[in-house]
Scaffold this motif. Sequence first.
Motif, PDB file in Angstrom:
ATOM      1  N   SER A   1       5.641   7.246   8.761  1.00 34.59           N
ATOM      2  CA  SER A   1       4.996   8.554   8.929  1.00 34.59           C
ATOM      3  C   SER A   1       3.483   8.416   8.948  1.00 34.59           C
ATOM      4  O   SER A   1       2.794   9.043   9.766  1.00 34.59           O
ATOM      5  N   VAL A   2       2.931   7.615   8.030  1.00 35.15           N
ATOM      6  CA  VAL A   2       1.482   7.424   7.981  1.00 35.15           C
ATOM      7  C   VAL A   2       0.994   6.830   9.304  1.00 35.15           C
ATOM      8  O   VAL A   2      -0.009   7.269   9.868  1.00 35.15           O
ATOM      9  N   ARG A   3       1.741   5.844   9.825  1.00 32.65           N
ATOM     10  CA  ARG A   3       1.362   5.238  11.113  1.00 32.65           C
ATOM     11  C   ARG A   3       1.368   6.272  12.230  1.00 32.65           C
ATOM     12  O   ARG A   3       0.448   6.327  13.042  1.00 32.65           O
ATOM     13  N   ALA A   4       2.419   7.100  12.248  1.00 29.59           N
ATOM     14  CA  ALA A   4       2.519   8.122  13.299  1.00 29.59           C
ATOM     15  C   ALA A   4       1.343   9.091  13.203  1.00 29.59           C
ATOM     16  O   ALA A   4       0.698   9.412  14.208  1.00 29.59           O
ATOM     17  N   LYS A   5       1.045   9.519  11.993  1.00 31.84           N
ATOM     18  CA  LYS A   5      -0.050  10.483  11.848  1.00 31.84           C
ATOM     19  C   LYS A   5      -1.392   9.836  12.168  1.00 31.84           C
ATOM     20  O   LYS A   5      -2.262  10.458  12.779  1.00 31.84           O
ATOM     21  N   ALA A   6      -1.563   8.581  11.758  1.00 25.62           N
ATOM     22  CA  ALA A   6      -2.837   7.884  11.997  1.00 25.62           C
ATOM     23  C   ALA A   6      -3.139   7.807  13.491  1.00 25.62           C
ATOM     24  O   ALA A   6      -4.284   7.993  13.918  1.00 25.62           O
ATOM     25  N   VAL A   7      -2.119   7.535  14.291  1.00 28.60           N
ATOM     26  CA  VAL A   7      -2.307   7.442  15.739  1.00 28.60           C
ATOM     27  C   VAL A   7      -2.754   8.786  16.311  1.00 28.60           C
ATOM     28  O   VAL A   7      -3.688   8.863  17.120  1.00 28.60           O
ATOM     29  N   ILE A   8      -2.098   9.847  15.862  1.00 28.88           N
ATOM     30  CA  ILE A   8      -2.409  11.175  16.396  1.00 28.88           C
ATOM     31  C   ILE A   8      -3.804  11.622  15.966  1.00 28.88           C
ATOM     32  O   ILE A   8      -4.590  12.124  16.772  1.00 28.88           O
ATOM     33  N   VAL A   9      -4.130  11.413  14.687  1.00 30.40           N
ATOM     34  CA  VAL A   9      -5.439  11.821  14.179  1.00 30.40           C
ATOM     35  C   VAL A   9      -6.552  11.034  14.880  1.00 30.40           C
ATOM     36  O   VAL A   9      -7.602  11.583  15.230  1.00 30.40           O
ATOM     37  N   ALA A  10      -6.312   9.752  15.091  1.00 31.30           N
ATOM     38  CA  ALA A  10      -7.329   8.925  15.747  1.00 31.30           C
ATOM     39  C   ALA A  10      -7.620   9.436  17.156  1.00 31.30           C
ATOM     40  O   ALA A  10      -8.752   9.391  17.632  1.00 31.30           O
ATOM     41  N   ALA A  11      -6.605   9.965  17.810  1.00 23.99           N
ATOM     42  CA  ALA A  11      -6.786  10.418  19.196  1.00 23.99           C
ATOM     43  C   ALA A  11      -7.373  11.819  19.277  1.00 23.99           C
ATOM     44  O   ALA A  11      -7.930  12.202  20.304  1.00 23.99           O
TER      45      ALA A  11
ATOM     46  N   HIS B   1     -10.296  16.429  15.561  1.00 24.13           N
ATOM     47  CA  HIS B   1     -10.591  17.823  15.207  1.00 24.13           C
ATOM     48  C   HIS B   1      -9.672  18.838  15.872  1.00 24.13           C
ATOM     49  O   HIS B   1     -10.015  20.004  16.004  1.00 24.13           O
ATOM     50  N   GLU B   2      -8.486  18.368  16.285  1.00 20.86           N
ATOM     51  CA  GLU B   2      -7.495  19.264  16.889  1.00 20.86           C
ATOM     52  C   GLU B   2      -8.089  20.030  18.053  1.00 20.86           C
ATOM     53  O   GLU B   2      -7.938  21.238  18.164  1.00 20.86           O
ATOM     54  N   ILE B   3      -8.817  19.316  18.900  1.00 18.80           N
ATOM     55  CA  ILE B   3      -9.423  19.935  20.073  1.00 18.80           C
ATOM     56  C   ILE B   3      -8.495  19.783  21.270  1.00 18.80           C
ATOM     57  O   ILE B   3      -8.326  20.687  22.063  1.00 18.80           O
ATOM     58  N   GLY B   4      -7.876  18.628  21.389  1.00 17.64           N
ATOM     59  CA  GLY B   4      -6.918  18.408  22.465  1.00 17.64           C
ATOM     60  C   GLY B   4      -5.554  18.971  22.094  1.00 17.64           C
ATOM     61  O   GLY B   4      -5.408  19.753  21.157  1.00 17.64           O
ATOM     62  N   ASP B   5      -4.555  18.541  22.840  1.00 19.02           N
ATOM     63  CA  ASP B   5      -3.195  19.016  22.590  1.00 19.02           C
ATOM     64  C   ASP B   5      -2.448  18.118  21.614  1.00 19.02           C
ATOM     65  O   ASP B   5      -1.397  18.489  21.097  1.00 19.02           O
ATOM     66  N   LEU B   6      -2.982  16.925  21.354  1.00 22.81           N
ATOM     67  CA  LEU B   6      -2.189  15.927  20.661  1.00 22.81           C
ATOM     68  C   LEU B   6      -1.935  16.298  19.198  1.00 22.81           C
ATOM     69  O   LEU B   6      -0.802  16.301  18.721  1.00 22.81           O
ATOM     70  N   ARG B   7      -3.015  16.613  18.491  1.00 19.99           N
ATOM     71  CA  ARG B   7      -2.848  16.911  17.068  1.00 19.99           C
ATOM     72  C   ARG B   7      -1.994  18.156  16.864  1.00 19.99           C
ATOM     73  O   ARG B   7      -1.339  18.304  15.833  1.00 19.99           O
ATOM     74  N   VAL B   8      -2.029  19.047  17.848  1.00 15.81           N
ATOM     75  CA  VAL B   8      -1.222  20.265  17.762  1.00 15.81           C
ATOM     76  C   VAL B   8       0.265  19.933  17.648  1.00 15.81           C
ATOM     77  O   VAL B   8       1.040  20.679  17.047  1.00 15.81           O
ATOM     78  N   LEU B   9       0.681  18.785  18.201  1.00 13.60           N
ATOM     79  CA  LEU B   9       2.104  18.404  18.128  1.00 13.60           C
ATOM     80  C   LEU B   9       2.580  18.301  16.679  1.00 13.60           C
ATOM     81  O   LEU B   9       3.763  18.488  16.384  1.00 13.60           O
ATOM     82  N   LEU B  10       1.630  18.008  15.768  1.00 17.30           N
ATOM     83  CA  LEU B  10       1.999  17.938  14.346  1.00 17.30           C
ATOM     84  C   LEU B  10       2.472  19.294  13.826  1.00 17.30           C
ATOM     85  O   LEU B  10       3.030  19.386  12.746  1.00 17.30           O
ATOM     86  N   ASN B  11       2.212  20.334  14.610  1.00 19.54           N
ATOM     87  CA  ASN B  11       2.652  21.663  14.195  1.00 19.54           C
ATOM     88  C   ASN B  11       4.070  21.994  14.644  1.00 19.54           C
ATOM     89  O   ASN B  11       4.480  23.145  14.566  1.00 19.54           O
ATOM     90  N   LEU B  12       4.817  21.004  15.094  1.00 20.93           N
ATOM     91  CA  LEU B  12       6.224  21.240  15.443  1.00 20.93           C
ATOM     92  C   LEU B  12       6.920  21.976  14.292  1.00 20.93           C
ATOM     93  O   LEU B  12       6.928  21.512  13.153  1.00 20.93           O
ATOM     94  N   GLY B  13       7.480  23.133  14.610  1.00 24.57           N
ATOM     95  CA  GLY B  13       8.184  23.925  13.597  1.00 24.57           C
ATOM     96  C   GLY B  13       7.280  24.769  12.726  1.00 24.57           C
ATOM     97  O   GLY B  13       7.763  25.612  11.955  1.00 24.57           O
ATOM     98  N   HIS B  14       5.964  24.573  12.839  1.00 25.38           N
ATOM     99  CA  HIS B  14       5.060  25.192  11.878  1.00 25.38           C
ATOM    100  C   HIS B  14       4.747  26.651  12.159  1.00 25.38           C
ATOM    101  O   HIS B  14       4.393  27.389  11.235  1.00 25.38           O
TER     102      HIS B  14
END
Lengths: 357, 357
Positions: free
Chosen positions: A219-229, A232-245
């Motif tokens: 999980s940490v690896r998955a989140k690290a990749v998304i956060v690195a990309a 600041h949740e400007i693109g679409d990528l970090r938003v994927l972490l909101n699945l179900g949210h």
Amino acid sequence: MTYTRIDVSLAKGAYPVFCGSGLLARGDIWKPFVGTGQVAVISNNRVLSLHGDGMTQQVKAKTVILPDGEEHKNFKTLEIALDELAAMEMRRDGTVIALGGGVIGDTAGFAAASYMRGVRLLHMPTTLLAQVDAAIGGKTGVNRPHGKNMVGAFYQPVAVVCDTSTLATLPSREYVAGLAEIVKYALLGDAPFFVWLEDNVVALLAQEPTAVRHVVETSVRAKAVIVAADEHEIGDLRVLLNLGHTFAHGIENVAGYGAWLHGEAVAVGMVAAARLSEKMCGFVAADTARIIALLRRLQLPYAFPNIDTDTLLCAMRADKKHAANKLHFVVMEAVGRARTIEIDDETPVRQTIEEMR
Amino acid sequence: MTYTRIDVSLAKGAYPVFCGSGLLARGDIWKPFVGTGQVAVISNNRVLSLHGDGMTQQVKAKTVILPDGEEHKNFKTLEIALDELAAMEMRRDGTVIALGGGVIGDTAGFAAASYMRGVRLLHMPTTLLAQVDAAIGGKTGVNRPHGKNMVGAFYQPVAVVCDTSTLATLPSREYVAGLAEIVKYALLGDAPFFVWLEDNVVALLAQEPTAVRHVVETSVRAKAVIVAADEHEIGDLRVLLNLGHTFAHGIENVAGYGAWLHGEAVAVGMVAAARLSEKMCGFVAADTARIIALLRRLQLPYAFPNIDTDTLLCAMRADKKHAANKLHFVVMEAVGRARTIEIDDETPVRQTIEEMR
């Protein structure tokens, strides 16, 4: 005693996340990240009595005790933390260590971000949810009457210490709630991990150490990749972490902070996202059944509570992830493949909620 | 109508500072920096009645009115601003326009930095102090019982609009206080500008438009260079902006917020810095006399108020710019050449204070 180091790479430089058992007492690993000035360990009484001794022996620090619970993640508690830092005359060269779950991490993190416009921050998450999610990625903040995490800062720690041995003392309900966010990482980007989870439910529920470390590190690896990309949740990528949210925040807002654990609401939200995905982008119903089966075996909820549909929709619309008047959702094309959509017509969302009672 | 654009270049990209007369009504210049979402103009009643009309006609915005005065630069006012942004359901694509002096800029700036972990921020400073200092460089924050600006964020605006025509309506005392920070830029890095100021006191006091624009632009340029080199005050460079400020914060803390204008305290602080510099690094006494003469002609104070020396020293020690137990000061080797020193033995500081009553 082995441990794993996973780096979160950001524009300004990387910071490490250390994962392993017994790391709180391993000052040799994390003390290099503590600054030269004063140190404050911000925690609560329960966490301190369980995990404070080994950790606080490693470093000369003042202990700041905050009240426990999501209902205290507010300005009043933030002010307690800030006033304690001021009372100890911490300077800009000081360090805040946030020892505890997500509430401590978010509140102490925002205090560290804003005290004198920012002092050094180390996260030492002691819940499963905080280890796999809240402590990684720099989101800090407190709740306001208008919504969860309405006020805060993107503020990256200098290091994160995930001591998986702390999870043994978690109340079972809280541990299980953390598993929901782990399922989320599988659903949004890692189909083989979903299969692994299906195959290891018993080991996970028994908190078998190898299984726990595997899910934390994955999980940490998955989140690290998304956060690195997308720091600041400007693109679409970090938003994927909101699945179900979007659904989850709706449930939490209507039920009141604390009635549902965040992970429990996310579990229901992921089932809703799957059902909505069936309607919107061809997600296979059999996979929704697999998700429900996994959540049920993990002892997580998978149906909406008895909330009026309009009340829930209204709370979902108020969720901060929405721009303008459109509802934004993370949907799945398949297990392990997620994307965002905008919905103008709420009908499928309403249907989803009503199907899931 | 001409204007000047000065860029503040940072790691993440540059932002412009527009200087000129009548710029608030020039939406063609600053509207490109407003985002697509909702817009809030955060200001106070006095500023809005003087300068709001031309500006608010340029853009569809909700007006948020905060109480006026340094004594309101606190969490309570911050919460008013945050709750108004939440009540208008501003999203992450929203924009905060801070229209007013330093108190508005700092409070609205921190609200913009922390609301949903950050929305777009435009500064439209309407006081001399804010145009030449507070609005440039990304420092935002509020006061706490323990000290000024104890809580805040480094948060850069997307643009700054310095409309020099707004300065005509400033109370004379406030305009003059702003001149102190301008003298500071000359002292810390620009000897020819100091001579220019000596030669143009009459034009400045008469608020002759060309003179006002020259000092605003020169100051903005000076600050932009320093901020670009040391955005987060990690090196020694940005600290130079604190010339006179250790003494000044001491005076302000002891006298109580609002009794002295910040610039007035800085004026006294710069004389103290000059006298201390005589003792510590060979600053020429004749130049101290020049500084005093300039400040006196500008109608600024140049001597300490009747405060007990120990009380003042204690307040200075509490100032956040100090690390550990040492007092840090910005001293001058000559007019236009400043550097920082650490002082272990307070004797010369004490002497300086006692000489200056």
